[in-house]
Each structure stands twice: as structure tokens, then as C-alpha cells.
Design a protein around this motif. Structure first.
Motif, PDB file in Angstrom:
ATOM      1  N   GLN A  75       0.837  -1.200   0.000  1.00 23.20           N
ATOM      2  CA  GLN A  75       0.000   0.000   0.000  1.00 23.20           C
ATOM      3  C   GLN A  75       0.883   1.266   0.000  1.00 23.20           C
ATOM      4  N   ALA A  76       1.910   1.254   0.825  1.00 25.68           N
ATOM      5  CA  ALA A  76       2.823   2.406   0.892  1.00 25.68           C
ATOM      6  C   ALA A  76       3.548   2.613  -0.440  1.00 25.68           C
ATOM      7  N   GLU A  79       1.119   4.182  -2.990  1.00 25.13           N
ATOM      8  CA  GLU A  79       0.955   5.611  -2.708  1.00 25.13           C
ATOM      9  C   GLU A  79       2.198   6.388  -3.131  1.00 25.13           C
ATOM     10  N   GLN A  82       2.245   6.761  -6.899  1.00 25.90           N
ATOM     11  CA  GLN A  82       1.290   7.786  -7.331  1.00 25.90           C
ATOM     12  C   GLN A  82       1.821   9.188  -7.061  1.00 25.90           C
ATOM     13  N   SER A  83       2.356   9.407  -5.871  1.00 23.83           N
ATOM     14  CA  SER A  83       2.839  10.753  -5.548  1.00 23.83           C
ATOM     15  C   SER A  83       4.079  11.111  -6.364  1.00 23.83           C
TER      16      SER A  83
END
Length: 131
Positions: A75-76, A79, A82-83
Motif C-alpha cells: 500500500q505504501a 501511494e 502515485q505521488s
């Protein structure tokens, strides 16, 4: 025929043209270097974050907690991807806007130079005929 060459090859015009090209190259080079620097900063921060995520994943824990740790890691990482992509898009978009502005300015300058050169050449062409 050779008498017309000085009218065609204006040394001042050539100097101005070379100066314009050098100025354009300097501006585009500055945009490229700034973009590379900003991209490097984004990627460096992303790498540090990814390594931090891996440290959390590899920390000692109860065997039953590794599944949850792996899910948290994934999950990290999603993210982070994406960032990082969004940040790199912003850098690229800003660079594109800067290149567009520099190119538009260069095009306007070139158009003005062409008009001046055309008018000067026309004036030189008609001046001997009137004399």
C-alpha cells in the motif's frame, strides 16, 4: 552579381542572428538543467521513502504479522508511486510551459528581425533605382 552580396550578407544581421540563437540555447539549456535538478530531487525523495518502506517491511516481528506487514508495504509503495508520478508530471508540465514561453519569445524576435531585414533590403533595392 557579386556587388549584391554585401546587401544579402549583412554582418550585423549575422551577429544579431548568432546572438539570438545563443540566447535561445542558453534559456532552453537553463530550463533543461532546472528540470533535471527538480526531477532528481523528486526521485531522490522517492528513493529515500521506498527504502524507509523496505526497512519497515524487514523489521523483526511475529511470523503471523508478516502478511499484514507486506500488505502495508505494498500500500505504501502504491501511494509512493502515485505521488512520485504526480510530482514528476508537475515538473514536466512546468518545463513544457517554460519551453513554450521561451520559444514564443524567440519566434516573435525572429519575426521582428525578418521584417526589419526585409524592409532594409527593400529600401536598399529601391534606393539605387531612385538615384
Amino acid at each position: 552579381m557579386f556587388g549584391a552580396i554585401p546587401n544579402v550578407c549583412n554582418p550585423d544581421l549575422a551577429k544579431g542572428g548568432l546572438a539570438s540563437v545563443a540566447e535561445y540555447n542558453a534559456k532552453i539549456g537553463e530550463v533543461a538543467l532546472d528540470t533535471a535538478e527538480k526531477s532528481n530531487e523528486v526521485l531522490s525523495a522517492s528513493t529515500r521513502k521506498a527504502l524507509g518502506n523496505m526497512r519497515e517491511l524487514t523489521a523483526a516481528r511475529e511470523p503471523s504479522a508478516y502478511g499484514e506487514a507486506f500488505a502495508g508495504f505494498m500500500q505504501a509503495q502504491m501511494e509512493l508511486a502515485q505521488s512520485t508520478t504526480a510530482a514528476l508530471f508537475e515538473v514536466a508540465q512546468a518545463a513544457g510551459e517554460q519551453v513554450t514561453a521561451v520559444s514564443a519569445g524567440a519566434a516573435e524576435k525572429a519575426e521582428t528581425t525578418v521584417k526589419k531585414t526585409t524592409n532594409a533590403a527593400a529600401a536598399r533595392k529601391t534606393a539605387p533605382a531612385a538615384a
